[in-house]
Design a protein around this motif. Structure first.
Motif, PDB file in Angstrom:
ATOM      1  N   TRP A 129       0.859  -0.915   0.059  1.00 32.34           N
ATOM      2  CA  TRP A 129      -0.159  -0.016   0.020  1.00 32.34           C
ATOM      3  C   TRP A 129       0.690   1.042  -0.088  1.00 32.34           C
ATOM      4  N   PHE A 130       1.996   1.242   0.651  1.00 32.63           N
ATOM      5  CA  PHE A 130       2.663   2.534   0.892  1.00 32.63           C
ATOM      6  C   PHE A 130       3.836   2.751   0.162  1.00 32.63           C
ATOM      7  N   ASN A 131       4.076   1.338  -0.713  1.00 29.45           N
ATOM      8  CA  ASN A 131       5.285   1.925  -1.690  1.00 29.45           C
ATOM      9  C   ASN A 131       5.463   2.879  -2.638  1.00 29.45           C
ATOM     10  N   PRO A 132       4.180   3.393  -3.279  1.00 28.60           N
ATOM     11  CA  PRO A 132       4.156   4.569  -3.818  1.00 28.60           C
ATOM     12  C   PRO A 132       4.444   5.921  -3.200  1.00 28.60           C
ATOM     13  N   VAL A 133       4.405   5.875  -1.935  1.00 27.76           N
ATOM     14  CA  VAL A 133       4.608   6.999  -1.090  1.00 27.76           C
ATOM     15  C   VAL A 133       6.313   6.791  -0.802  1.00 27.76           C
ATOM     16  N   GLU A 139       1.325  11.441  -2.209  1.00 30.62           N
ATOM     17  CA  GLU A 139       1.595  11.619  -0.753  1.00 30.62           C
ATOM     18  C   GLU A 139       0.863  10.565   0.305  1.00 30.62           C
ATOM     19  N   ARG A 140      -0.072  10.070  -0.427  1.00 36.23           N
ATOM     20  CA  ARG A 140      -1.057   9.039   0.507  1.00 36.23           C
ATOM     21  C   ARG A 140      -1.137   7.828  -0.694  1.00 36.23           C
ATOM     22  N   PRO A 141      -1.359   6.797   0.126  1.00 36.10           N
ATOM     23  CA  PRO A 141      -1.658   5.358  -0.771  1.00 36.10           C
ATOM     24  C   PRO A 141      -2.766   5.434  -1.527  1.00 36.10           C
ATOM     25  N   GLU A 142      -3.923   6.235  -1.136  1.00 39.19           N
ATOM     26  CA  GLU A 142      -5.063   6.207  -2.114  1.00 39.19           C
ATOM     27  C   GLU A 142      -4.874   7.168  -3.188  1.00 39.19           C
ATOM     28  N   ASP A 143      -3.882   7.876  -3.398  1.00 31.12           N
ATOM     29  CA  ASP A 143      -3.608   8.665  -4.409  1.00 31.12           C
ATOM     30  C   ASP A 143      -3.052   7.652  -5.625  1.00 31.12           C
ATOM     31  N   TRP A 144      -2.598   6.801  -5.507  1.00 29.91           N
ATOM     32  CA  TRP A 144      -1.826   6.087  -6.538  1.00 29.91           C
ATOM     33  C   TRP A 144      -2.804   5.033  -7.156  1.00 29.91           C
ATOM     34  N   PRO A 145      -3.142   5.340  -8.418  1.00 30.68           N
ATOM     35  CA  PRO A 145      -4.236   4.382  -9.366  1.00 30.68           C
ATOM     36  C   PRO A 145      -3.806   2.919  -9.212  1.00 30.68           C
ATOM     37  N   PHE A 146      -2.576   2.605  -9.040  1.00 35.71           N
ATOM     38  CA  PHE A 146      -2.416   1.050  -9.774  1.00 35.71           C
ATOM     39  C   PHE A 146      -1.981   0.359  -8.337  1.00 35.71           C
ATOM     40  N   SER A 147      -2.977   0.280  -7.585  1.00 35.84           N
ATOM     41  CA  SER A 147      -2.870  -0.279  -6.349  1.00 35.84           C
ATOM     42  C   SER A 147      -4.201  -1.186  -5.807  1.00 35.84           C
ATOM     43  N   SER A 148      -3.974  -2.222  -5.140  1.00 33.41           N
ATOM     44  CA  SER A 148      -5.294  -3.075  -4.654  1.00 33.41           C
ATOM     45  C   SER A 148      -5.453  -2.260  -3.381  1.00 33.41           C
TER      46      SER A 148
END
Length: 159
Positions: A129-133, A139-148
């Motif tokens: 969840w937090f790897n894009p951050v 800045e937040r996991p929910e902002d990355w579109p390519f994630s479960s």
């Protein structure tokens, strides 16, 4: 030539890191639909559960759960990588790629970790969840579109 021995535990979740040969590129996010299709076709042939998945520009992390009695994740990765590679531009080919009939898209190997217990599972879920951050893409996991993350939040798994 190195010979890697992979663990073969049945029924446990497995965390994977799989990277492109060209680190620093954007191939995975630019062709995320192609990757999804490669995974979908492979899952239809050789089922596995997806506990978590995050796709970054040049690598991905995921947690799979294979069916009981089935430990063959290597074949699944080979199929996913091959299907994806046939549908995207070739990478920079070295002599070793040519000798093996590879397209120079993926790093040859992948990294796997068999999840030991509930705490280990939770830590690897958070890692996905937090790897894009961590990489500074959002800045937040929910902002990355390519994630479960989005699926897991809707299901109430994210706390």
């Amino acid at each position: 030539m190195s010979r890697y021995l992979r663990l073969r535990y049945s029924g446990v979740p497995i965390f994977f890191t799989v990277a492109l040969a060209d680190r620093g590129g954007r191939l995975l996010v630019d062709h995320v639909a192609t990757l999804r299709r490669a995974v979908e076709v492979t899952r239809a042939e050789r089922p596995f559960g997806i506990e978590a998945w995050v796709v970054l520009p040049d690598h991905l992390h995921c947690i799979w759960r294979l069916p009981e009695g089935d430990c063959d994740y290597s074949t699944r990765w080979r199929l996913i990588k091959a299907r994806f590679s046939r549908s995207v531009p070739m990478g920079k080919l070295r002599e070793s790629h040519v000798l093996r009939g590879e397209r120079g898209v993926w790093q040859r190997r992948f990294w796997e970790h068999h999840i030991r217990d509930e705490n280990d599972f939770a830590a690897h879920m958070r890692y996905c969840w937090f790897n894009p951050v961590k990489h500074g893409y959002v800045e937040r996991p929910e902002d990355w579109p390519f994630s479960s993350y989005h699926r897991d939040k809707s299901a109430g798994i994210v706390t």
